[in-house]
Scaffold this motif. Sequence first.
Motif, PDB file in Angstrom:
ATOM      1  N   THR A 256       0.841  -1.190   0.000  1.00 26.65           N
ATOM      2  CA  THR A 256       0.000   0.000   0.000  1.00 26.65           C
ATOM      3  C   THR A 256       0.875   1.238   0.000  1.00 26.65           C
ATOM      4  OG1 THR A 256      -1.738  -1.128   1.245  1.00 26.65           O
ATOM      5  CG2 THR A 256      -1.773   1.278   1.281  1.00 26.65           C
ATOM      6  N   ILE A 257       0.385   2.295  -0.656  1.00 30.42           N
ATOM      7  CA  ILE A 257       1.051   3.584  -0.603  1.00 30.42           C
ATOM      8  C   ILE A 257      -0.002   4.657  -0.341  1.00 30.42           C
ATOM      9  CG2 ILE A 257       0.950   3.902  -3.130  1.00 30.42           C
ATOM     10  CD1 ILE A 257       3.721   5.339  -2.838  1.00 30.42           C
ATOM     11  N   THR A 258       0.291   5.547   0.616  1.00 34.52           N
ATOM     12  CA  THR A 258      -0.641   6.617   0.952  1.00 34.52           C
ATOM     13  C   THR A 258      -0.380   7.839   0.066  1.00 34.52           C
ATOM     14  OG1 THR A 258       0.806   7.600   2.601  1.00 34.52           O
ATOM     15  CG2 THR A 258      -0.657   5.821   3.340  1.00 34.52           C
ATOM     16  N   ASN A 259      -1.204   8.863   0.253  1.00 32.97           N
ATOM     17  CA  ASN A 259      -1.029  10.058  -0.582  1.00 32.97           C
ATOM     18  C   ASN A 259       0.262  10.796  -0.236  1.00 32.97           C
ATOM     19  OD1 ASN A 259      -1.936  10.989   1.883  1.00 32.97           O
ATOM     20  ND2 ASN A 259      -3.146  12.624   1.011  1.00 32.97           N
ATOM     21  N   ASP A 260       0.784  10.586   0.971  1.00 40.80           N
ATOM     22  CA  ASP A 260       2.074  11.206   1.305  1.00 40.80           C
ATOM     23  C   ASP A 260       3.237  10.228   1.109  1.00 40.80           C
ATOM     24  OD1 ASP A 260       1.981  10.990   4.983  1.00 40.80           O
ATOM     25  OD2 ASP A 260       1.791   9.490   3.406  1.00 40.80           O
ATOM     26  N   ARG A 261       2.937   9.137   0.365  1.00 39.46           N
ATOM     27  CA  ARG A 261       3.946   8.158  -0.049  1.00 39.46           C
ATOM     28  C   ARG A 261       4.492   7.304   1.088  1.00 39.46           C
ATOM     29  NH1 ARG A 261       4.084  12.189  -3.743  1.00 39.46           N
ATOM     30  NH2 ARG A 261       4.101  11.549  -5.921  1.00 39.46           N
ATOM     31  N   THR A 262       3.741   7.184   2.166  1.00 38.87           N
ATOM     32  CA  THR A 262       4.067   6.177   3.180  1.00 38.87           C
ATOM     33  C   THR A 262       3.729   4.804   2.606  1.00 38.87           C
ATOM     34  OG1 THR A 262       3.597   7.700   4.984  1.00 38.87           O
ATOM     35  CG2 THR A 262       3.579   5.348   5.495  1.00 38.87           C
ATOM     36  N   THR A 263       4.641   3.858   2.773  1.00 37.83           N
ATOM     37  CA  THR A 263       4.443   2.536   2.180  1.00 37.83           C
ATOM     38  C   THR A 263       4.416   1.437   3.234  1.00 37.83           C
ATOM     39  OG1 THR A 263       6.829   2.271   1.835  1.00 37.83           O
ATOM     40  CG2 THR A 263       5.551   3.211   0.021  1.00 37.83           C
ATOM     41  N   ASN A 264       3.703   0.377   2.918  1.00 33.42           N
ATOM     42  CA  ASN A 264       3.666  -0.816   3.752  1.00 33.42           C
ATOM     43  C   ASN A 264       3.677  -2.039   2.840  1.00 33.42           C
ATOM     44  OD1 ASN A 264       3.247  -0.152   6.766  1.00 33.42           O
ATOM     45  ND2 ASN A 264       1.843   1.230   5.709  1.00 33.42           N
ATOM     46  N   TYR A 265       4.298  -3.113   3.331  1.00 33.24           N
ATOM     47  CA  TYR A 265       4.461  -4.310   2.507  1.00 33.24           C
ATOM     48  C   TYR A 265       4.129  -5.578   3.274  1.00 33.24           C
ATOM     49  CZ  TYR A 265       7.203  -1.168  -0.462  1.00 33.24           C
ATOM     50  OH  TYR A 265       7.609  -0.129  -1.263  1.00 33.24           O
ATOM     51  N   LEU A 266       3.642  -6.558   2.537  1.00 31.17           N
ATOM     52  CA  LEU A 266       3.522  -7.916   3.042  1.00 31.17           C
ATOM     53  C   LEU A 266       4.930  -8.379   3.421  1.00 31.17           C
ATOM     54  CD1 LEU A 266       1.626 -10.485   3.220  1.00 31.17           C
ATOM     55  CD2 LEU A 266       2.414 -10.992   0.893  1.00 31.17           C
ATOM     56  N   ASP A 267       5.043  -9.083   4.546  1.00 28.51           N
ATOM     57  CA  ASP A 267       6.367  -9.485   5.022  1.00 28.51           C
ATOM     58  C   ASP A 267       7.179 -10.233   3.961  1.00 28.51           C
ATOM     59  OD1 ASP A 267       5.534 -10.170   8.523  1.00 28.51           O
ATOM     60  OD2 ASP A 267       5.986  -8.314   7.456  1.00 28.51           O
ATOM     61  N   SER A 268       6.515 -11.083   3.218  1.00 24.13           N
ATOM     62  CA  SER A 268       7.240 -11.938   2.268  1.00 24.13           C
ATOM     63  C   SER A 268       7.781 -11.182   1.057  1.00 24.13           C
ATOM     64  CB  SER A 268       6.361 -13.097   1.807  1.00 24.13           C
ATOM     65  OG  SER A 268       5.224 -12.607   1.120  1.00 24.13           O
ATOM     66  N   VAL A 269       7.336  -9.935   0.847  1.00 26.46           N
ATOM     67  CA  VAL A 269       7.842  -9.157  -0.289  1.00 26.46           C
ATOM     68  C   VAL A 269       8.698  -7.973   0.160  1.00 26.46           C
ATOM     69  CG1 VAL A 269       5.789  -9.805  -1.607  1.00 26.46           C
ATOM     70  CG2 VAL A 269       5.914  -7.518  -0.585  1.00 26.46           C
TER      71      VAL A 269
END
Length: 116
Positions: free
Chosen positions: A50-63
């Motif tokens: 996921t990426i927010t409008n301020d470009r904060t990102t989150n990822y599935l652990d495996s990727v």
Amino acid sequence: QAHLVESGGGLVQAGGSLRLSCAASSIISSRFPMGWYRQAPGKQREWVATITNDRTTNYLDSVQGRFTISRDNDKNTIYLQMDSLKPEDTGIYYCNGRTVRFEAVWGQGTQVTVSS
């Protein structure tokens, strides 16, 4: 009319790279997070990044550490750079966004196949 259009999928050997793109129409709000999901054969759809409008990102652990999500608000497009691909990354990759009324919108998906 398709409001989210994915592209960039294909067949790649393990260890290779692909870059997915998702072009969004004007009904998709840039205020809300956008993301990538995937569905492997015989499995449920899972969240990838996921990426927010301020470009904060989150990822599935495996990727984490192998995939990078980014967005270009001027082009209303998000990307998923996928490196060091593994056979278990195989699946249909979907883009997700929301309208200004927070309605969820999905793309048609793009196939990613990683051979061992």
